[in-house]
Design a protein around this motif. Structure first.
Motif, PDB file in Angstrom:
ATOM      1  N   GLN A 180      -2.041  14.958  -6.074  1.00  0.00           N
ATOM      2  CA  GLN A 180      -1.221  14.441  -4.984  1.00  0.00           C
ATOM      3  C   GLN A 180      -0.024  15.375  -4.774  1.00  0.00           C
ATOM      4  OE1 GLN A 180      -1.354  11.774  -2.864  1.00  0.00           O
ATOM      5  NE2 GLN A 180       0.620  12.372  -2.016  1.00  0.00           N
ATOM      6  N   ALA A 181       0.594  15.735  -5.884  1.00  0.00           N
ATOM      7  CA  ALA A 181       1.797  16.559  -5.781  1.00  0.00           C
ATOM      8  C   ALA A 181       1.458  17.940  -5.214  1.00  0.00           C
ATOM      9  CB  ALA A 181       2.444  16.693  -7.150  1.00  0.00           C
ATOM     10  N   SER A 182       0.329  18.497  -5.630  1.00  0.00           N
ATOM     11  CA  SER A 182       0.023  19.865  -5.229  1.00  0.00           C
ATOM     12  C   SER A 182      -0.667  19.958  -3.885  1.00  0.00           C
ATOM     13  CB  SER A 182      -0.888  20.540  -6.259  1.00  0.00           C
ATOM     14  OG  SER A 182      -0.355  20.419  -7.531  1.00  0.00           O
ATOM     15  N   SER A 216      -4.993   9.844 -14.695  1.00  0.00           N
ATOM     16  CA  SER A 216      -3.818   9.497 -13.896  1.00  0.00           C
ATOM     17  C   SER A 216      -2.926  10.719 -13.712  1.00  0.00           C
ATOM     18  CB  SER A 216      -3.065   8.315 -14.516  1.00  0.00           C
ATOM     19  OG  SER A 216      -2.844   8.548 -15.867  1.00  0.00           O
ATOM     20  N   LYS A 217      -2.865  11.532 -14.729  1.00  0.00           N
ATOM     21  CA  LYS A 217      -2.064  12.754 -14.608  1.00  0.00           C
ATOM     22  C   LYS A 217      -2.652  13.690 -13.556  1.00  0.00           C
ATOM     23  CE  LYS A 217       0.666  14.189 -18.483  1.00  0.00           C
ATOM     24  NZ  LYS A 217       0.760  15.053 -19.646  1.00  0.00           N
ATOM     25  N   TYR A 263      -8.503  19.886 -14.362  1.00  0.00           N
ATOM     26  CA  TYR A 263      -8.003  19.256 -15.569  1.00  0.00           C
ATOM     27  C   TYR A 263      -9.156  19.098 -16.546  1.00  0.00           C
ATOM     28  CZ  TYR A 263      -3.640  17.034 -16.914  1.00  0.00           C
ATOM     29  OH  TYR A 263      -2.433  16.770 -17.467  1.00  0.00           O
ATOM     30  N   ALA A 322      -2.121  12.410 -10.070  1.00  0.00           N
ATOM     31  CA  ALA A 322      -0.751  12.597  -9.609  1.00  0.00           C
ATOM     32  C   ALA A 322      -0.499  14.072  -9.307  1.00  0.00           C
ATOM     33  CB  ALA A 322       0.225  12.101 -10.663  1.00  0.00           C
ATOM     34  N   LEU A 323      -1.049  14.925 -10.147  1.00  0.00           N
ATOM     35  CA  LEU A 323      -0.887  16.360  -9.949  1.00  0.00           C
ATOM     36  C   LEU A 323      -1.530  16.797  -8.634  1.00  0.00           C
ATOM     37  CD1 LEU A 323      -0.053  19.125 -11.132  1.00  0.00           C
ATOM     38  CD2 LEU A 323      -2.302  19.247 -12.174  1.00  0.00           C
ATOM     39  N   ARG A 369      -7.249  26.056  -8.730  1.00  0.00           N
ATOM     40  CA  ARG A 369      -6.112  25.178  -8.977  1.00  0.00           C
ATOM     41  C   ARG A 369      -6.537  23.725  -8.957  1.00  0.00           C
ATOM     42  NH1 ARG A 369      -2.261  27.060  -4.554  1.00  0.00           N
ATOM     43  NH2 ARG A 369      -1.360  25.043  -5.028  1.00  0.00           N
TER      44      ARG A 369
END
Lengths: 286, 1235
Positions: free
Chosen positions: B202-204, B195-196, B182, B199-200, B179
């Motif tokens: 961070q979110a996950s 950047s995506k 990218y 952020a991903l 997981r």
């Protein structure tokens, strides 16, 4: 006065810094639009009935784009869901944000409508976590800090446009006596260890963070995994609660998780029940 | 032996009777408990939350350590250690997942004086951290994937990417298990992706930091299992190949690697790398070192897992060892028993991860009750599962249900074992990955071991193309349970036609066929070609022989009961009919095609194919409706062609008619059939008997038909005359003998070579003499049916018609009459079921048909419809309207024209009745009388005004007919006032719009590819050609049938009594499944309905006891039965956009609303949805209302439920200009003006 929404500074000292930081300001009708270089437009209105209606009007007239926000200094008729009154104290954040249209394809195209209340709750949690807060989410999207409700959210959809209403008790919270009799968690003030400004700063953080979380979620995280991610932040897991649903007699149950479509799964005896509406109240000590 | 070390035996002694905790659940917990109890004789204790306390996995434990109600408690390290200490636990095994890789676990155990069955904190931290292990690898000379040292910023990422070259991966520092990865293919995308991805991450994972790695595009995932003890002994076991993955999640693991390029050298290298890493940090316990190996055999280290792994079982099978046992012993200080000398591999092994996920829905996790569990077994199979029969699989945890392992001495053997065990494995009640694994294991690339980690992605569509179904016989018993519990079969669409306790027709036994000895020689067979068949018909007619077509299994049962036989009954009667000597058997077409799906749940062409197997000799005949083909509205040419090709494959005689006799509409079929030597095209003239529809007119149609067929076949008219059969279709049954005699005589005179096939219905009671007259005048073939099926609205009876033709007319027939009698007896055994449950209300000769012209089954069904809707008193008016309107708008009384006429009459009469009661209806018919009797000039202005009421209530089909959208009206367009009446204000435009061209010229082709995609996404698999054709003709009912068959299987394996009545308690049903295996079902009990209206049917199927829940009534509380749903096609119906609570309604009946005005608001999960009026309108009804702000009450509603019904604005009062509240008002509510 044409310098900006200076009247706000009289409301609460926390506005001072914000007004300066987000300036210069452009007058627009009775409102002020920030001309600073921030992620999406911010419109400030010194006094309004509720930012929900102000935002709705701006959206209708094409004056508020996706993620555009209306922030109110004073709300004379602030509201929560089902037109419940929302006590708007000076210095607190009251804002309405236009959410983007739902995606046309992909796993979220169908799922988003049902999960949206959780998605916005999650967005707010992530943004607050970055400011050093450890919030919990009371299903579907009340923000709790140390067991007290410090903020709430409301989504109103009309004509395909979805507006998110945000209320965060930044400066103060209603006294116990002012709360609706059947409230489920006591009100509290949101304590943020590292917030360099006031309501506008918080809003800007929420929107810019929310925006990227939202974009990523829709691109990258399948709804089923999202459910697992949000479960981690769900308040009262495993705890006994009282469920009041519609006009039925309330019943006791244990919080056990979320269903794939975002409903709250509770155990009522041995039986699993999924809630989509109604209120929950914690029972006993954690 | 090291001085400190212990032997395995010593550890056995030490551990005996001690308490060992497994801090886990499900598969790993059960697996580990087994080892604890087997060899060590220790007490296995398993953690369990409330959700898990009774799960099947707990059976492996001697004791449970309860963690409470919070399902996340498996992550509560402090709680677990506290409880372990309080319960005298000496050691804890973390399993995999949850806390297994939390390096504070060993430390906290140590603190508590508990042995951690795993590595020490420090080596665990180094090997478990991707950045640290990478650093270590570089130090130790172990190759790693080129990339950054640790987390980087965007500019650093750009720099490194340039250095190592694109494509690259951005990986989350906190990610794992595939997981947070990218992929970036070009420099331009790097910034945005970074950047995506950040952020991903961070979110996950709560950590935004990323590092860069080269993206290897074609690699295999190969890992080495290592085990080491406290004393520096390290043993590496052979590789596991885990290249079959989806989104980096392993699906299938194999040892040794079957990859042809995998070499001994590579194995030795990987083992050496693994040994170095483990030894470098003084690691002990189990570890797995994971590598990616590129297609040229270059390995790269990716990570080290510091725990027991899900796929450890295949290694155990390869070596015949127990890794968990070794791991426990090592934790207690035993010296490693495995060594190069003693531990030799000798097996192949493969594991499939069986998860409760629906692969076809993007691997969505499934939870719920497991209704059936049949585990595979036998030689070479091992299963580690956490599920069982009746277990409610929870939604709180991961979806792993079981690990299925096959082991044997070769790759081929392992594959064969796995194929077999996946076939045996049944998990019912929820979706699993079993069928998906079946697809993988049969894939050639998989068998050749020629794939990389992209295998699933590259073959996704193929792998997803399956239907996940339980065995057909099991699915079918659920249908039997349902019919039995209800007492009626809801799928035949006849309502609640009987109750569970009602008297039955009785059990259906195999229909007996009396023995017939016969020397009968038929004149026709399916082996003959067109010319031979037509020549025989002509010579026979010369010799005075009349042939007959049997319609028993199509038109007659259709017309008489609307529910023709199922294929099951056709299978009984068909082989007998095949021997009767009929020219042809009409066994398809018309409504038959639709009913096959609608009520019989059978694929129509599959059915036709089977007919040709059980009745192989006689010609098969189908009826198609020109442009409508097998549906009810014109079809585009490409759909006609596609359907036509499928029809030609299964039927020899293609009878085709057009209700307007617009011959061009038949052309696409003529083209297909005329160019085949096997198929015979039978264009039919639709017959009415009325002014203007005379012999001369039908001769003209015959001319057009011959000319069109000549053109379509590219032959002369003379030639065409010899190539086709001319059908004469009197669907209403109205043409008297003298008319038919005159018509056929004239046609024969003009076209002496043309074969004539006469078809009519019995409705007027004159079937036999009319067919006699037709035969006498020169018809070659007449349509009949077998006695026991003959009623009033279909064809006449075969033997009586034959007797009349032979005796009265003096011609002969060629039939095996004894065989017909025997078939008739067989039919008598089937008909009682159809008569009891499907017969219409009206049954009897209706000579009025010569006036009202309602054809065939429509005679009874339309009148029955009027009765059921409470309009029986208006029926005489409707029939009157029918009689008269046929003189105003002129076409033929066959499908779909007859339906259009009926609806026009029904809507006209009921509309008038609603406006002004019977008086208004009489006025309407009066004016209809006047306009049909008087000439235009004789009408008064008032009468001209009044006649506009006649078609004001007509529907779109009628208006389309007037516009010429079905084709050219046979006697031209009706008068202008008809348009004025039907179209109102826009009538002049309607007249401009009308056309006489065939709809074929304007109907755009359907985008077949897009349609197929739509169906595919609906079915989640590739549809068959037949399914696609079904879908193009009747999309909704095709999907219903396909889904029904997936759910219940082939219902033609059920006898007719069960189909209509179900099974009684205690009775036995013997039946066969699709693969002809016999099965036996007996119902033990049908419970009383509970408060939700559900009953439980318990039954024995073969030797298993099964139960099935059936909803027989509405729930006691709530008012579901009164729930009215919004009609999505009606813009005045405003329904709820989703399930939720209605909390405010803003409107009241009579209110006028503008488009965009809020009508009501629905709340769901604090989301408020305003529902706006779609149009300017008047509120007719408010079905549910709420005012939460006042009474604190909300009303639960479901998606699509009708909340507000609007109606057109009624306008304003002509006198006072006050708004008129609704159409129902006769007087203005303001000034009293009559409206």
């Amino acid at each position: 006065m044409d310098g900006g929404p200076d009247r706000l500074c009289a409301l609460h000292p926390s506005w001072d810094e914000d007004i300066r930081f987000f300036g210069p300001w452009e007058r627009e009708g009775g409102m002020w639009r920030s001309a600073s270089d921030c992620a999406s437009s911010i419109v400030v209105v010194e006094e309004c009935e509720t930012t929900m209606e102000t935002a709705r009007r701006l959206v209708k007239d094409g004056l508020l784009g996706e993620w555009g926000a209306v922030v109110g200094g004073v709300q004379t008729g602030g509201r929560g869901q089902l037109r419940r009154p929302w006590v708007s104290l000076p210095g607190n954040l009251h804002a309405s944000v236009l959410l983007p249209d739902p995606p046309a394809g992909g796993a979220w195209a169908e799922a988003l409508s049902a999960l949206l209340p959780l998605v916005v709750g999650y967005m707010a949690c992530v943004a607050l976590e970055e400011l050093g807060v450890s919030p919990e989410l009371k299903w579907p999207n009340d923000i709790l800090q140390s067991g007290r409700k410090v903020g709430g959210m409301l989504i109103e959809e009309r004509d395909g446009k979805v507006i998110l209403g945000l209320g965060l008790n930044l400066a103060g919270c209603p006294a116990e006596a002012e709360m609706r009799e059947d409230h489920s968690a006591p009100a509290g003030r949101l304590a943020i260890p590292s917030l360099p400004g006031g309501a506008l700063t918080l809003l800007e953080a929420l929107v810019s963070r929310g925006k990227s979380v939202y974009a990523i979620m829709l691109d990258e995280i399948p709804p089923t995994r999202f459910i697992a991610m949000i479960e981690r932040r769900l308040a009262w897991m495993g705890r006994t609660i009282l469920v009041r649903e519609g006009n039925e007699a309330p019943f006791e149950a244990t919080v056990s998780g979320l269903s794939p479509d975002g409903g709250l799964v509770v155990l009522r005896g041995e039986e699993e029940t999924v809630l989509y509406s109604g209120s929950i109240f914690p029972l006993g000590v954690p | 032996m090291n001085s400190m070390s212990k032997s395995f035996e010593q550890v056995l002694e030490e551990v005996r009777g001690k308490r060992i905790l497994v801090a886990n659940r499900g598969i790993p917990a059960r697996r580990i408990c087994r080892s604890i109890t087997e060899m060590f004789d220790a007490k296995a204790i398993m953690t369990a939350t409330d959700v898990d306390k009774t799960s099947p996995a707990t059976s492996g434990a001697n004791e449970l350590l309860m963690l409470g109600a919070d399902p996340r408690a498996y992550l509560d390290l402090d709680l677990i250690i506290r409880e372990a200490k309080a319960n005298d636990v000496v050691a804890i095994h973390p399993g995999w997942g949850f806390l297994a890789e939390d390096d504070s676990f060993p430390a906290k155990c140590k603190e508590a004086g508990i042995i951690f069955i795993g590595p020490d904190q420090e080596p665990m931290r180094v090997l478990g951290n991707k950045v640290a292990v990478r650093k270590l690898a570089i130090e130790q000379g172990v190759p790693v994937v080129p990339g950054s040292e640790g987390a980087v910023s965007i500019p650093e990422a750009r720099e490194i990417a340039k250095e190592i070259g694109f494509p690259v991966m951005l990986k989350a520092e906190g990610g794992g298990g595939g997981r947070g990865i990218y992929e970036v293919y070009q420099e331009e995308d790097l910034e945005n992706a970074f950047s995506k991805a950040s952020a991903l991450a961070q979110a996950s994972f709560g950590n935004p930091r990323l590092y860069v790695e080269k993206l290897l595009t074609s690699v295999r995932h190969i890992e080495i299992q290592v085990i080491a003890d406290h004393y520096g002994n390290v043993f590496c076991l052979d590789e596991r190949d885990c290249s079959v993955q989806r989104n980096h999640q392993k699906l299938i693991e194999i040892t040794p690697s079957p990859w042809p390029k995998y070499s001994k050298e590579l194995r030795a290298r990987l083992k050496e790398y693994a040994r170095r890493l483990v030894a470098a940090v003084g690691y002990y316990s189990l570890a797995t070192v994971e590598f990616l190996v590129s297609s040229d055999g270059t390995p790269y280290l990716i990570e080290v897992n510091t725990r027991l792994q899900v796929e450890h079982g295949i290694t155990e099978c390869r070596y015949g060892i127990d890794l968990v046992e070794e791991q426990i012993a090592i934790a207690f200080g035993a010296e490693l028993r495995l060594s190069e000398e003693k531990t030799k591999p000798y097996q192949w092994a493969m594991q499939c991860r069986i998860n409760c996920e629906d692969p076809q829905k993007n691997f969505e996790p499934n939870s719920g009750r497991i209704t059936r569990y049949v585990s595979p077994g036998g030689q070479g199979i091992r299963i580690d599962s956490c599920v069982g029969d009746g277990y409610r699989f929870p939604s709180n945890y991961d979806s792993a249900a079981s690990l299925l392992i096959a082991y044997g001495n070769s790759w081929d053997k392992v594959v064969a074992l796995m194929k077999r065990s996946l076939r045996e494995y049944m998990i019912g009640g929820l979706k699993t990955t079993i069928p998906f694994h079946r697809k993988i294991i049969h894939h050639t690339k998989f068998l050749e071991a020629d794939y990389d980690t992209n295998f699933v992605r590259q073959h996704y569509a193929e792998l997803m193309d399956y239907s996940d179904r339980e065995p057909d016989f099991l699915r079918m018993t659920r249908l039997v349970a349902e019919i039995s519990a209800l007492g009626y079969n809801k799928h035949v669409q006849l309502g609640e036609y009987r109750g569970r306790e009602d008297k039955r027709v009785g059990r259906f036994a195999e229909a007996v066929l009396p023995e017939v000895t016969s020397w009968f020689e038929p004149h026709f067979s399916r082996k003959m070609d067109r010319d031979a068949i037509l020549d025989t018909l002509r010579t026979d007619r010369e010799a005075g022989i009349i042939h007959m077509t049997d319609t028993t299994t199509r038109d007659i049962t259709q017309s008489n009961s609307g529910n023709r036989f199922r294929l099951a009954e056709d299978r009984i009667i068909g082989p007998s009919l095949d021997k009767c000597g009929f020219f042809s058997l009409e066994n398809g077409g018309g409504a038959h095609f639709h009913v096959a799906m609608l009520a019989n749940m059978t694929y129509p062409f599959t059915e036709a194919e089977e007919w040709n197997r059980f009745a192989p000799n006689t010609l098969k005949q189908i009826l198609i409706r020109s442009t409508n083909v097998l549906g009810y509205k014109p079809q585009p040419k490409n759909v006609m062609r596609l359907t036509g090709e499928m029809i030609n494959e299964h039927y020899e005689i293609i009878r085709c008619f057009d209700f307007l006799n617009h011959v061009e509409n038949m052309r696409p079929f003529a083209e297909v059939a005329m160019n085949s030597t096997r198929n015979i095209f039978e264009p039919a003239i639709s017959l009415s008997w009325a002014k203007g529809f005379n012999v001369e007119r039908y001769l003209n149609v015959t001319d057009e038909i011959v000319a069109m067929c000549a053109d379509a076949g590219g032959v002369s008219r003379k030639k065409a005359e010899r190539m086709i059969i001319l059908g004469l279709k009197d669907m209403a049954g109205v043409c008297p003998p003298r008319f038919m005699r005159e018509l056929i005589t004239s046609i024969r005179a003009k076209y002496p070579e043309l074969v004539i096939h006469s078809h009519r219905h019995y409705t007027d009671g004159l079937f036999v003499p009319t067919m006699g007259a037709a035969a006498e005048a020169g018809a070659h073939i007449v349509d009949v049916a077998v006695g026991a099926s003959v009623r009033w609205y279909g064809q006449g009876e075969v033997l009586s018609t034959a007797a009349y033709i032979e005796d009265e007319i003096g011609l002969s027939t060629h039939l095996d009459k004894d065989m017909i009698r025997a078939t008739n007896f067989q039919l008598k055994q089937i008909m009682p079921y159809y008569d009891r449950y499907t017969a219409p209300y009206f049954q009897g000769i209706d000579h009025d048909v010569t006036r009202h012209g309602m054809p065939g089954g429509a005679t009874s069904s339309s009148q029955e419809g009027a009765l059921k809707q409470g309009y029986i008193k208006l029926l005489p008016y409707m029939l009157k309207f029918l009689e008269k309107t046929r003189k105003v708008v002129r076409y033929h009384d066959v499908t779909p024209g007859s339906q259009i006429t009926w609806n026009t009459a029904f809507l006209g009469v009921t509309g008038a009745f609603k406006r002004g009661g019977e008086r208004e209806v009489r006025r309407l018919l009066n004016i209809l009388d006047i306009v049909t009797l008087c000439s235009e000039d004789d009408l008064t202005d008032l009468e001209r005004e009044a006649r506009l009421a006649l078609y004001r209530d007509s529907n779109d089909a009628f208006r389309n007919l007037l516009l010429g959208k079905f084709g050219k009206l046979p006697l031209g367009f009706p008068a202008d006032w008809v348009y004025q009446s039907a179209f109102g204000k826009g009538w002049k435009d309607a007249i401009k719009e009308r056309t006489e061209a065939s709809p074929l010229t304007t109907l755009a082709d359907v985008d077949l590819e897009a349609e197929k995609k739509a169906l595919q996404s609906r079915l989640h698999r590739q549809p068959t050609e037949e399914e696609f054709v079904m879908y193009l003709n009747h999309p909704g009912d095709a999907i219903k049938t396909i889904e029904f068959c997936e759910r219940f299987g082939d219902i033609n394996n059920l006898p007719v009594d069960i189909w209509f009545e179900g099974l009684e308690k205690g009775e036995v049903l013997n039946f066969q499944g699709i693969c002809k295996k016999p099965h036996r079902m007996r119902i033990l009990d049908i419970s009383e309905p509970d408060e939700r209206g559900m009953v439980v049917v318990r039954y024995i199927l073969d030797s298993e006891i099964m139960s099935h829940q059936v909803k027989v009534a509405e729930p006691e509380t709530g008012t579901r039965d009164s729930r009215e749903m919004a009609d999505p096609s009606n813009e005045y119906h405003v329904g709820s956009p989703s399930n939720g609570d209605l909390w405010v309604t803003h409107v009241h009946p009579g209110d006028r609303v503008k488009a965009g005005e809020e009508l009501f608001n629905i709340s769901i999960m604090k989301q408020e949805k305003a529902v706006l009026s779609p149009v300017d309108a008047t509120v007719r009804r408010v079905i549910k209302s709420a005012k939460y702000t006042e009474d604190k009450k909300m009303v639960p509603v479901v998606e699509g439920e009708l909340i507000v019904e609007l109606g057109p604005d009624a306008g304003v009062c002509p006198t006072c200009k006050f708004d008129v509240p609704g159409e129902g008002c006769n007087f203005c509510s303001n000034c009293g003006q009559k409206l």
